[in-house]
Design a protein around this motif. Structure first.
Motif, short mmCIF file in Angstrom:
data_model
loop_
_atom_site.label_atom_id
_atom_site.label_comp_id
_atom_site.label_asym_id
_atom_site.label_seq_id
_atom_site.Cartn_x
_atom_site.Cartn_y
_atom_site.Cartn_z
N ARG A 10 0.84 -1.19 0.00
CA ARG A 10 0.00 0.00 0.00
C ARG A 10 0.88 1.25 0.00
N GLN A 13 -10.00 -0.91 2.71
CA GLN A 13 -8.63 -1.41 2.74
C GLN A 13 -8.51 -2.81 2.13
N GLU A 35 -10.66 3.63 3.02
CA GLU A 35 -9.78 4.25 2.03
C GLU A 35 -10.53 4.51 0.73
N GLU A 74 -7.66 -5.08 -0.36
CA GLU A 74 -6.85 -4.97 -1.57
C GLU A 74 -7.47 -5.75 -2.73
N ASP A 114 -8.60 5.90 6.25
CA ASP A 114 -9.02 4.52 6.51
C ASP A 114 -10.14 4.45 7.53
#
Length: 671
Positions: free
Chosen positions: A20, A106, A45, A108, A39
């Motif tokens: 990140r 967050q 995010e 991914e 966040d």
């Protein structure tokens, strides 16, 4: 037994590896605080994209309809933060749609799926070009690149080390045994890195994991070369292989341990760095070196003893035999340095000084758009936006402000020179997010001034975003460099003083590796632009290259000076002792240098400019250190200084005693 226990944990390192933006940012910077607070805001995010539609000669009505339909389809499929509105360029050839979502947060995998889906939906036809850019797309492309490094990097490193060992040893067993030992060290290091993350929350990035792999194989193979060479030497003097190995470990053990300690301490100095990626790389790199040491002083000797003298087949060293007498390259070079020490010293210093001048040709700071060796779609989109909107910002500056002052902050921000628009965003936990659009293009001098003005005017708020991150990175690299470099020099100097029982010899080695660092950066300055086509230098290159070159370069100085000290303790004068040490260890050091340079050279094949630059500078520095500094500068300086090289230790005053006859070490073939 230990390896059997850690293998399951080694496989889990990829689970905790993250790339990140916050993992590469300074811990105390404004932009990092912005990323952390984002966040905690509703949705977590923000993933920001920019859809760029472009047609040479101007967009048609059908093109605009296509763009609207695709953006509407994306809005229907995903929970967007706001309804995207198209912004046309003055020439009518480009249309951009800012698209943002908080849905992935967050996660991914969810963020990557969102970017992939947007790119699959936003497509062009019949001359209509469509590119998806923005900070979210750049981060996605960077993670894709990093995610592709692990397997190829490991296999390439193993292949390079295997090739070098074939050339050096010309023996199937001596190829496999160091390679197996290094592979086991890599397993142990990966398990240890996973443990550091779980126990101490040590950040693990693809960058730090890649460097750890290179260090394990490069440094581990160096230690193997030194031990094997000393073991072969002892096998000619001692009948039983076990006794020969014990003698070899006693002889080169202190140098290997001091060497690994120097590298580990140098890397651990990065812990004081504010940059998260640097401070995380320190413990992982040190762990890799220590795991390599452990494998090379335990597993490697055991495997060598398992095969006995036959491990050297077809060139088996017989007990009582003498190595084949031949005039080696290093004997000739040492003789030259011995006859004309001042000439060699001045000439070598002049060469390094001239090369260091290339630093002034180093390109400017590397921009985000130039950080990939191959241009991904996000960077192509950024370039298209830069051409279509030369006087307008295409990515927002994020301001996080206390909610109670949000209205005042918004009004103040609108009055800052260079600000085109300010929009209020999310609020939670006492913080509010504002999105600021600058009138200047990203990472330009004008935008940098605007960010500085915002930070001055909004002293109770945090200013972040992609461009602010680049500014903070550059400032932090400068701060870390001025802090870490002196610390590394002091710690390495103390270790050398303890090992060599001298002050002059350690200062000589430190001066030599600093000169190599300057010359290596100078060579980089001469070739990065003209040869590699790089538009800038990564701001972290000076610090990281210094830590690696000083720590690793001192390695070879330790090998040479420790052998020189052995010769001096046996009664030889410093001049003859220096020349004898060079003849004995020159080929081993050259082989080790070639292996280490080749392993760092593997980084040149990677698609990130920062890693390519680091690999090039370290590889060139290791070669300079091996073939110029160790051979000429250190040797000629030792001859010129005489006993003063050991001042103020007892060797600086001791009278020589008769030296018993001892066969010279059989040189290792050098390609």
């Amino acid at each position: 037994m230990l390896l059997a226990l850690v293998v399951p944990f080694a496989g889990k390192l990829g689970d905790v590896q993250q790339d990140r933006a916050v993992d590469y940012l300074p811990a105390g910077a404004d932009s990092t605080q912005v990323a952390k607070i984002q966040d905690s805001l509703p949705g977590g995010e923000t993933t920001e994209l920019v859809l760029v539609y472009h047609r040479d000669g101007g967009l048609t009505a059908a093109d605009r309809t296509t763009a609207e339909d695709q953006v509407r389809e994306i809005g229907a499929a995903h929970e967007l933060a706001a309804t995207p509105e198209g912004i046309p360029s003055e020439d009518g050839a480009t249309l951009m749609y800012p698209v943002a979502t908080n849905a992935p947060g967050q996660d991914e995998e969810a963020r990557a799926a969102f970017v992939k889906d947007v790119r699959a939906t936003a497509t062009g036809t019949d001359g209509l070009g469509v590119e998806v850019g923005g900070s979210g797309a750049i981060q996605f492309d960077a993670e894709e690149v990093y995610g592709s490094l692990g397997g190829p990097l490991f296999l390439t490193t193993v292949g390079v080390v295997a090739l070098m060992l074939i050339v050096i040893y010309r023996s199937p067993f001596l190829l496999l045994i160091p390679l197996i030992s290094a592979g086991m060290a890599e397993v142990l290091a990966r398990a240890g890195a996973y443990g550091l993350n779980r126990l101490f929350d040590t950040p693990v990035t693809t960058q730090s994991a890649s460097i750890m792999t290179v260090l394990v194989f490069g440094v581990g193979t160096d230690y193997a070369l030194l031990l094997v060479a000393r073991y072969r030497e002892e096998l000619r003097r001692v009948e039983r292989p076990y006794d020969a190995m014990a003698a070899a470990l006693r002889g080169c053990g202190p140098a290997v341990i001091a060497s690994s300690g120097t590298v580990a301490v140098g890397l651990l100095s990065l812990l004081v760095a504010d940059l998260n990626s640097s401070s995380g790389m320190g413990p992982l790199g040190a762990l890799g070196v220590l795991c390599a040491l452990l494998a090379m002083v335990t597993l490697l000797p055991a495997l060598l003893l398992l095969f006995g003298r036959r491990v050297f087949w077809p060139l088996i060293p017989a007990y009582g035999s003498e190595p084949k007498a031949r005039r080696s390259l290093f004997a000739a070079m040492g003789s030259s340095a011995g006859r004309y020490p001042y000439r060699a010293l001045i000439g070598g210093a002049a060469v390094l000084g001239a090369l260091a001048l290339g630093v002034f040709a180093m390109p400017g700071t590397l921009k985000q758009e130039d950080s990939f060796t191959d241009k991904p779609e996000s960077i192509a989109a950024l370039e298209t936006l830069g051409e279509a909107f030369p006087d307008r910002g295409s990515q927002p500056i994020t301001v996080i402000t206390p909610t109670g002052r949000a209205a005042v902050t918004l009004t103040t921000a609108e009055r800052v020179p260079g600000v085109e628009a300010v929009a209020r965003g999310r609020s939670a936990d006492g913080w509010t997010e504002l999105s600021v659009i600058a009138s200047a293009k990203p990472e330009s001098a004008a935008e940098t001034r605007t960010i500085g003005e915002l930070r001055s005017a909004l002293d109770d708020s945090y200013v972040g975003g992609p461009s602010a991150q680049q500014i903070d990175l550059e400032k932090t690299h400068s701060r870390d460099t001025t802090l870490v470099i002196p610390l590394v020099l002091v710690l390495v100097l103390l270790i050398l003083i303890l090992l060599l029982r001298s002050l002059v010899a350690p200062l000589l080695l430190i001066a030599a590796v600093v000169a190599v660092w300057g010359a290596s950066l100078g060579i980089g300055g001469l070739v990065f632009g003209p040869l590699f086509g790089f538009e800038g230098m990564d701001p972290g290159l000076p610090l990281l290259s210094f830590v690696f070159l000083v720590a690793l370069g001192v390695d070879y100085g330790i090998f040479l000076m420790h052998r020189m000290r052995e010769e001096s303790l046996a009664g030889a004068e410093p001049g003859p002792a220096a020349l004898s040490a060079l003849r004995s260890t020159g080929a081993v050091i050259a082989s080790a240098g070639l292996v280490l340079a080749a392993t760092f050279g593997v980084l040149l094949n990677l698609p990130m400019v920062m890693l390519v630059q680091l690999g090039f500078v370290v590889a060139v520095g290791v070669l300079l250190d091996t073939f110029l500094v160790r051979t000429y500068l250190v040797t000629s300086a030792s001859v010129a200084l005489g006993r003063k090289v050991w001042w103020p230790g007892p060797l600086s005053k001791r009278a020589p005693v008769p030296v018993p006859d001892r066969p010279a070490e059989e040189p290792v073939p050098v390609p």
